[in-house]
Design a protein around this motif. Structure first.
Motif, PDB file in Angstrom:
ATOM      1  N   ARG A 152      -2.947  10.269  -3.177  1.00 47.28           N
ATOM      2  CA  ARG A 152      -1.339  10.114  -3.571  1.00 47.28           C
ATOM      3  C   ARG A 152      -1.393   8.804  -4.521  1.00 47.28           C
ATOM      4  NH1 ARG A 152       1.339  10.145   1.205  1.00 47.28           N
ATOM      5  NH2 ARG A 152       1.196   8.027   1.433  1.00 47.28           N
ATOM      6  N   ALA A 153      -0.755   9.088  -5.504  1.00 49.58           N
ATOM      7  CA  ALA A 153      -0.918   7.972  -6.900  1.00 49.58           C
ATOM      8  C   ALA A 153       0.230   6.998  -6.500  1.00 49.58           C
ATOM      9  CB  ALA A 153      -0.680   8.564  -8.200  1.00 49.58           C
ATOM     10  N   ALA A 154      -0.173   5.907  -6.782  1.00 53.79           N
ATOM     11  CA  ALA A 154       0.906   4.741  -6.703  1.00 53.79           C
ATOM     12  C   ALA A 154       0.365   3.555  -7.736  1.00 53.79           C
ATOM     13  CB  ALA A 154       0.980   4.312  -5.262  1.00 53.79           C
ATOM     14  N   HIS A 155       1.236   2.674  -7.777  1.00 57.83           N
ATOM     15  CA  HIS A 155       0.884   1.618  -8.762  1.00 57.83           C
ATOM     16  C   HIS A 155       0.017   0.531  -7.991  1.00 57.83           C
ATOM     17  CE1 HIS A 155       1.227  -1.868 -11.352  1.00 57.83           C
ATOM     18  NE2 HIS A 155       1.530  -1.096 -12.556  1.00 57.83           N
ATOM     19  N   LEU A 190       1.778  -2.963  -8.029  1.00 56.35           N
ATOM     20  CA  LEU A 190       3.120  -3.011  -7.537  1.00 56.35           C
ATOM     21  C   LEU A 190       3.491  -2.440  -6.208  1.00 56.35           C
ATOM     22  CD1 LEU A 190       5.103  -2.356 -10.739  1.00 56.35           C
ATOM     23  CD2 LEU A 190       4.754  -4.476  -9.690  1.00 56.35           C
ATOM     24  N   GLU A 191       2.811  -1.318  -5.730  1.00 51.46           N
ATOM     25  CA  GLU A 191       3.142  -0.565  -4.440  1.00 51.46           C
ATOM     26  C   GLU A 191       1.750  -0.024  -3.834  1.00 51.46           C
ATOM     27  OE1 GLU A 191       7.274   0.889  -4.677  1.00 51.46           O
ATOM     28  OE2 GLU A 191       5.852   1.891  -6.090  1.00 51.46           O
ATOM     29  N   PRO A 192       0.896  -0.906  -3.626  1.00 48.36           N
ATOM     30  CA  PRO A 192      -0.376  -0.301  -3.423  1.00 48.36           C
ATOM     31  C   PRO A 192      -0.537   0.307  -2.033  1.00 48.36           C
ATOM     32  CG  PRO A 192      -0.691  -2.546  -3.199  1.00 48.36           C
ATOM     33  CD  PRO A 192       0.659  -2.225  -3.806  1.00 48.36           C
ATOM     34  N   GLU A 193       0.294   0.014  -1.288  1.00 53.49           N
ATOM     35  CA  GLU A 193       0.600   0.675   0.037  1.00 53.49           C
ATOM     36  C   GLU A 193       1.110   2.017   0.294  1.00 53.49           C
ATOM     37  OE1 GLU A 193       4.384  -1.360  -1.057  1.00 53.49           O
ATOM     38  OE2 GLU A 193       2.287  -1.939  -0.638  1.00 53.49           O
ATOM     39  N   ARG A 194       1.651   2.431  -1.014  1.00 55.71           N
ATOM     40  CA  ARG A 194       2.268   3.746  -1.055  1.00 55.71           C
ATOM     41  C   ARG A 194       1.075   4.816  -1.468  1.00 55.71           C
ATOM     42  NH1 ARG A 194       7.532   4.656  -3.765  1.00 55.71           N
ATOM     43  NH2 ARG A 194       7.732   6.187  -2.026  1.00 55.71           N
ATOM     44  N   GLY A 195       0.034   4.624  -1.915  1.00 50.87           N
ATOM     45  CA  GLY A 195      -1.099   5.343  -2.623  1.00 50.87           C
ATOM     46  C   GLY A 195      -2.017   5.453  -1.446  1.00 50.87           C
ATOM     47  N   VAL A 196      -2.331   6.578  -1.699  1.00 51.50           N
ATOM     48  CA  VAL A 196      -3.526   7.326  -0.826  1.00 51.50           C
ATOM     49  C   VAL A 196      -4.922   7.289  -1.699  1.00 51.50           C
ATOM     50  CG1 VAL A 196      -4.607   8.998   0.712  1.00 51.50           C
ATOM     51  CG2 VAL A 196      -2.183   8.499   0.921  1.00 51.50           C
TER      52      VAL A 196
END
Length: 192
Positions: free
Chosen positions: A178-181, A184-190
């Motif tokens: 799952r892409a995330a910045h 800024l928001e590394p916790e939102r990515g997989v």
């Protein structure tokens, strides 16, 4: 080895255009290769047709020890001879397929013809190397397992001897995540 004969054999091979994509042209070139080989080796090749493609093999003796491997297909499209004709100028031969690898085939036949015995030698020439050997790969691998050494008489720059070959592989890689910045928001990515 007779230079004049080698040049004549090379001329016959180069003028038999053999682009990998044209099966009738490759078959016609196989006939030229077979004729040259039979003249120098004293026997006709085994002709193997796999998925419409013809490959040639000569085997000498009961136990193969060394395989000489080559190909007679080229990357040059049919009609290239009109723009890049066969010629020899200042002892340099040019034309489609001279370097890769019709000169090597001529050298192979002439070198073998000079030996007192061909016992233990296998010659395998395929017609699909330039497109990745899709029909001859299994044949090459099977034959290579039976010998102690495989020699490919393909030309090298400046007369050097090639001791290794590069190859190619094609891969399909599926990556899930799952892409995330990242800043800024590394916790939102997989991380895939």
């Amino acid at each position: 080895m007779d230079k004049k004969s080698m040049v004549a054999d090379l001329a016959a091979l180069v003028t038999a255009e053999s682009p990998s994509s044209d099966l009738s042209a490759v078959d016609a070139c196989a006939d030229v290769v077979a004729d040259i080989g039979e003249r120098h080796l004293g026997s006709a090749p085994e002709r193997m047709r796999i998925d419409g493609r013809q490959h040639l093999r000569w085997s000498f003796g009961a136990e193969p020890k060394v395989m000489l491997l080559g190909h007679f297909d080229t990357v040059w499209p049919l009609g290239t001879l009109a723009e890049l004709p066969w010629s020899v100028t200042d002892n340099i031969a040019t034309g489609p397929g001279v370097f890769d690898m019709k000169a090597g085939i001529v050298q192979l036949f002439h070198a073998l013809a000079s030996l007192p015995s061909l016992d233990g030698v296998v010659v395998l020439l395929n017609s699909d190397e330039e497109i990745g050997s899709p029909t001859s790969r299994a044949l090459i691998e099977e034959q290579a397992r039976q010998v102690d050494a495989v020699l490919v008489l393909e030309a090298a720059a400046d007369g050097a001897v090639k001791t290794a070959r590069k190859g190619m592989s094609l891969y399909c890689v599926d990556i899930e995540g799952r892409a995330a910045h990242a800043g800024l928001e590394p916790e939102r990515g997989v991380n895939a």
